[in-house]
Motif scaffolding. Structure first.
Motif, PDB file in Angstrom:
ATOM      1  N   LEU A   1      -6.336  15.427  -4.220  1.00  0.00           N
ATOM      2  CA  LEU A   1      -5.337  14.672  -4.983  1.00  0.00           C
ATOM      3  C   LEU A   1      -4.034  15.452  -5.017  1.00  0.00           C
ATOM      4  O   LEU A   1      -3.875  16.362  -5.845  1.00  0.00           O
ATOM      5  N   PRO A   2      -3.097  15.128  -4.142  1.00  0.00           N
ATOM      6  CA  PRO A   2      -1.788  15.787  -4.205  1.00  0.00           C
ATOM      7  C   PRO A   2      -0.994  15.300  -5.405  1.00  0.00           C
ATOM      8  O   PRO A   2      -1.197  14.186  -5.891  1.00  0.00           O
ATOM      9  N   GLY A   3      -0.107  16.133  -5.889  1.00  0.00           N
ATOM     10  CA  GLY A   3       0.721  15.749  -7.027  1.00  0.00           C
ATOM     11  C   GLY A   3       1.835  14.804  -6.627  1.00  0.00           C
ATOM     12  O   GLY A   3       2.112  14.610  -5.434  1.00  0.00           O
ATOM     13  N   PRO A   4       2.478  14.190  -7.612  1.00  0.00           N
ATOM     14  CA  PRO A   4       3.579  13.264  -7.303  1.00  0.00           C
ATOM     15  C   PRO A   4       4.692  13.909  -6.499  1.00  0.00           C
ATOM     16  O   PRO A   4       5.271  13.268  -5.617  1.00  0.00           O
ATOM     17  N   LYS A   5       4.984  15.186  -6.776  1.00  0.00           N
ATOM     18  CA  LYS A   5       6.065  15.858  -6.044  1.00  0.00           C
ATOM     19  C   LYS A   5       5.738  15.957  -4.558  1.00  0.00           C
ATOM     20  O   LYS A   5       6.615  15.740  -3.712  1.00  0.00           O
ATOM     21  N   ALA A   6       4.487  16.285  -4.231  1.00  0.00           N
ATOM     22  CA  ALA A   6       4.082  16.372  -2.820  1.00  0.00           C
ATOM     23  C   ALA A   6       4.156  15.004  -2.139  1.00  0.00           C
ATOM     24  O   ALA A   6       4.557  14.900  -0.971  1.00  0.00           O
ATOM     25  N   VAL A   7       3.785  13.959  -2.859  1.00  0.00           N
ATOM     26  CA  VAL A   7       3.818  12.617  -2.279  1.00  0.00           C
ATOM     27  C   VAL A   7       5.252  12.168  -2.033  1.00  0.00           C
ATOM     28  O   VAL A   7       5.585  11.634  -0.959  1.00  0.00           O
ATOM     29  N   PHE A   8       6.134  12.401  -3.020  1.00  0.00           N
ATOM     30  CA  PHE A   8       7.536  12.006  -2.851  1.00  0.00           C
ATOM     31  C   PHE A   8       8.207  12.824  -1.754  1.00  0.00           C
ATOM     32  O   PHE A   8       9.069  12.315  -1.021  1.00  0.00           O
ATOM     33  N   LEU A   9       7.818  14.092  -1.615  1.00  0.00           N
ATOM     34  CA  LEU A   9       8.356  14.912  -0.533  1.00  0.00           C
ATOM     35  C   LEU A   9       7.914  14.371   0.823  1.00  0.00           C
ATOM     36  O   LEU A   9       8.702  14.310   1.774  1.00  0.00           O
ATOM     37  N   SER A  10       6.645  13.950   0.908  1.00  0.00           N
ATOM     38  CA  SER A  10       6.155  13.359   2.144  1.00  0.00           C
ATOM     39  C   SER A  10       6.879  12.053   2.456  1.00  0.00           C
ATOM     40  O   SER A  10       7.191  11.770   3.620  1.00  0.00           O
ATOM     41  N   MET A  11       7.165  11.253   1.434  1.00  0.00           N
ATOM     42  CA  MET A  11       7.922  10.019   1.640  1.00  0.00           C
ATOM     43  C   MET A  11       9.317  10.324   2.176  1.00  0.00           C
ATOM     44  O   MET A  11       9.816   9.625   3.064  1.00  0.00           O
ATOM     45  N   TYR A  12       9.934  11.367   1.650  1.00  0.00           N
ATOM     46  CA  TYR A  12      11.285  11.737   2.092  1.00  0.00           C
ATOM     47  C   TYR A  12      11.270  12.238   3.531  1.00  0.00           C
ATOM     48  O   TYR A  12      12.131  11.872   4.342  1.00  0.00           O
ATOM     49  N   GLU A  13      10.280  13.077   3.864  1.00  0.00           N
ATOM     50  CA  GLU A  13      10.209  13.656   5.206  1.00  0.00           C
ATOM     51  C   GLU A  13       9.791  12.640   6.260  1.00  0.00           C
ATOM     52  O   GLU A  13      10.075  12.847   7.447  1.00  0.00           O
ATOM     53  N   ASN A  14       9.101  11.586   5.861  1.00  0.00           N
ATOM     54  CA  ASN A  14       8.596  10.587   6.812  1.00  0.00           C
ATOM     55  C   ASN A  14       9.213   9.219   6.569  1.00  0.00           C
ATOM     56  O   ASN A  14       8.564   8.189   6.779  1.00  0.00           O
ATOM     57  N   THR A  15      10.471   9.219   6.149  1.00  0.00           N
ATOM     58  CA  THR A  15      11.131   7.954   5.806  1.00  0.00           C
ATOM     59  C   THR A  15      11.153   6.976   6.981  1.00  0.00           C
ATOM     60  O   THR A  15      10.801   5.801   6.844  1.00  0.00           O
ATOM     61  N   SER A  16      11.565   7.459   8.139  1.00  0.00           N
ATOM     62  CA  SER A  16      11.664   6.559   9.299  1.00  0.00           C
ATOM     63  C   SER A  16      10.292   6.059   9.731  1.00  0.00           C
ATOM     64  O   SER A  16      10.138   4.881  10.100  1.00  0.00           O
ATOM     65  N   LEU A  17       9.288   6.934   9.686  1.00  0.00           N
ATOM     66  CA  LEU A  17       7.928   6.531  10.060  1.00  0.00           C
ATOM     67  C   LEU A  17       7.390   5.481   9.092  1.00  0.00           C
ATOM     68  O   LEU A  17       6.816   4.469   9.506  1.00  0.00           O
ATOM     69  N   LEU A  18       7.570   5.714   7.797  1.00  0.00           N
ATOM     70  CA  LEU A  18       7.101   4.763   6.791  1.00  0.00           C
ATOM     71  C   LEU A  18       7.835   3.435   6.920  1.00  0.00           C
ATOM     72  O   LEU A  18       7.225   2.365   6.781  1.00  0.00           O
ATOM     73  N   TRP A  19       9.127   3.478   7.172  1.00  0.00           N
ATOM     74  CA  TRP A  19       9.908   2.259   7.317  1.00  0.00           C
ATOM     75  C   TRP A  19       9.425   1.430   8.508  1.00  0.00           C
ATOM     76  O   TRP A  19       9.287   0.210   8.421  1.00  0.00           O
ATOM     77  N   GLU A  20       9.136   2.113   9.620  1.00  0.00           N
ATOM     78  CA  GLU A  20       8.653   1.419  10.818  1.00  0.00           C
ATOM     79  C   GLU A  20       7.332   0.698  10.551  1.00  0.00           C
ATOM     80  O   GLU A  20       7.170  -0.477  10.925  1.00  0.00           O
ATOM     81  N   HIS A  21       6.406   1.353   9.894  1.00  0.00           N
ATOM     82  CA  HIS A  21       5.107   0.738   9.633  1.00  0.00           C
ATOM     83  C   HIS A  21       5.193  -0.295   8.493  1.00  0.00           C
ATOM     84  O   HIS A  21       4.420  -1.256   8.479  1.00  0.00           O
ATOM     85  N   THR A  22       6.110  -0.082   7.558  1.00  0.00           N
ATOM     86  CA  THR A  22       6.290  -1.053   6.472  1.00  0.00           C
ATOM     87  C   THR A  22       6.769  -2.393   7.010  1.00  0.00           C
ATOM     88  O   THR A  22       6.325  -3.454   6.556  1.00  0.00           O
ATOM     89  N   LEU A  23       7.680  -2.367   7.974  1.00  0.00           N
ATOM     90  CA  LEU A  23       8.168  -3.610   8.567  1.00  0.00           C
ATOM     91  C   LEU A  23       7.037  -4.409   9.196  1.00  0.00           C
ATOM     92  O   LEU A  23       6.995  -5.638   9.089  1.00  0.00           O
ATOM     93  N   VAL A  24       6.101  -3.708   9.841  1.00  0.00           N
ATOM     94  CA  VAL A  24       4.968  -4.394  10.472  1.00  0.00           C
ATOM     95  C   VAL A  24       4.091  -5.065   9.416  1.00  0.00           C
ATOM     96  O   VAL A  24       3.741  -6.248   9.526  1.00  0.00           O
ATOM     97  N   THR A  25       3.734  -4.300   8.377  1.00  0.00           N
ATOM     98  CA  THR A  25       2.860  -4.850   7.336  1.00  0.00           C
ATOM     99  C   THR A  25       3.531  -5.988   6.581  1.00  0.00           C
ATOM    100  O   THR A  25       2.901  -7.004   6.278  1.00  0.00           O
ATOM    101  N   MET A  26       4.818  -5.842   6.264  1.00  0.00           N
ATOM    102  CA  MET A  26       5.521  -6.899   5.540  1.00  0.00           C
ATOM    103  C   MET A  26       5.648  -8.156   6.385  1.00  0.00           C
ATOM    104  O   MET A  26       5.577  -9.274   5.861  1.00  0.00           O
TER     105      MET A  26
END
Length: 246
Positions: A31-56
């Motif tokens: 269980l990572p903490g919220p800070k680790a999760v938000f840091l991962s979101m920041y570092e992988n913004t483009s990757l998350l955005w690419e996969h989010t478009l597919v799912t949406m």
């Protein structure tokens, strides 16, 4: 002001989450903490955005088609009584078999691309939309129907001016449920077989023990689902001003 309470709830959940991680000394691979999760979101913004478009895209296409098919079936059930004993069991069968069990078969039939995920999303949301619309149409106040009959209204005019407005509040309830459960079909399809999407990203991150990235994808999926719900709810309130608030 309407956003204050939801934001306060989210803040409270984040505090509880961080407290659990600190108090129980949770390792990051569990269980990572919220800070680790938000840091991962920041570092992988483009990757998350690419996969989010597919799912949406899968969710929105499934929603549009599922709503159209659900409304069409509801109208057939109301106006073609002879077909009702045949179609109602078919409607129930769509929910009697879990979409998890149907996913491999749908992958075989429709392939590993967009089509199979859209079909699974349709199957998930089809039932609440069809049943709510059907109940709304057939429970139209009999006095209104009698008045339309006295005034010489035909089937189309009664549907347009009486049955359809009377059924919209019930249909709105089905749409709210459909928006909430729409991610289930898309994500399950991505888990079974896909090369893109938030479900696929979560599966790959889990296999590599990138738990922070898995939670980041899950957070983005939750934000998209909740945002879609509130947008739908706001639009329905504007489109159905006569629906009572209590």
């Amino acid at each position: 002001m309407p956003l204050f309470k939801p934001l306060l709830v989210v803040l409270g959940l984040l505090i509880i989450w961080e407290a659990i991680v600190v108090v129980f000394d949770m390792p990051d691979y569990i269980l990572p903490g919220p800070k680790a999760v938000f840091l991962s979101m920041y570092e992988n913004t483009s990757l998350l955005w690419e996969h989010t478009l597919v799912t949406m895209t899968e969710m929105l296409l499934g929603l549009i088609l599922g709503v159209l098919f659900g409304i069409l079936l509801a109208m057939v059930l109301v106006y073609f009584v002879a077909l009702r004993p045949w179609l109602l069991p078919l409607l129930l069968v769509t929910q009697a078999i879990p979409v998890f069990a149907l996913a491999p078969i749908l992958m075989l039939w429709f392939g590993y691309g967009l089509a199979s995920k859209v079909v699974m999303t349709i199957l998930v949301i089809f039932f609440p939309v069809a049943t709510c619309c059907y109940d709304g149409l057939r429970h139209t106040h009999q006095g209104w129907l009698d008045m339309a009959d006295i005034m010489g209204g035909n089937r189309f005019s009664v549907l347009r001016h009486i049955r359809w407005p009377a059924a919209l509040p019930a249909l709105a309830s089905g749409l709210r449920v459909a928006v909430v459960v729409a991610p289930i079909g898309a994500v399950v399809g991505e888990w079974v077989g896909s090369s893109a999407g938030l479900g696929y990203l979560m599966l790959q991150a889990n296999a590599r023990l990138w738990v922070d990235q898995m939670f980041a994808a899950l957070t983005v999926l939750a934000v998209c689902s909740v945002s879609l719900y509130f947008i739908t709810d706001l639009a329905l309130k504007k489109l159905i001003p006569w629906q009572p608030a209590t």
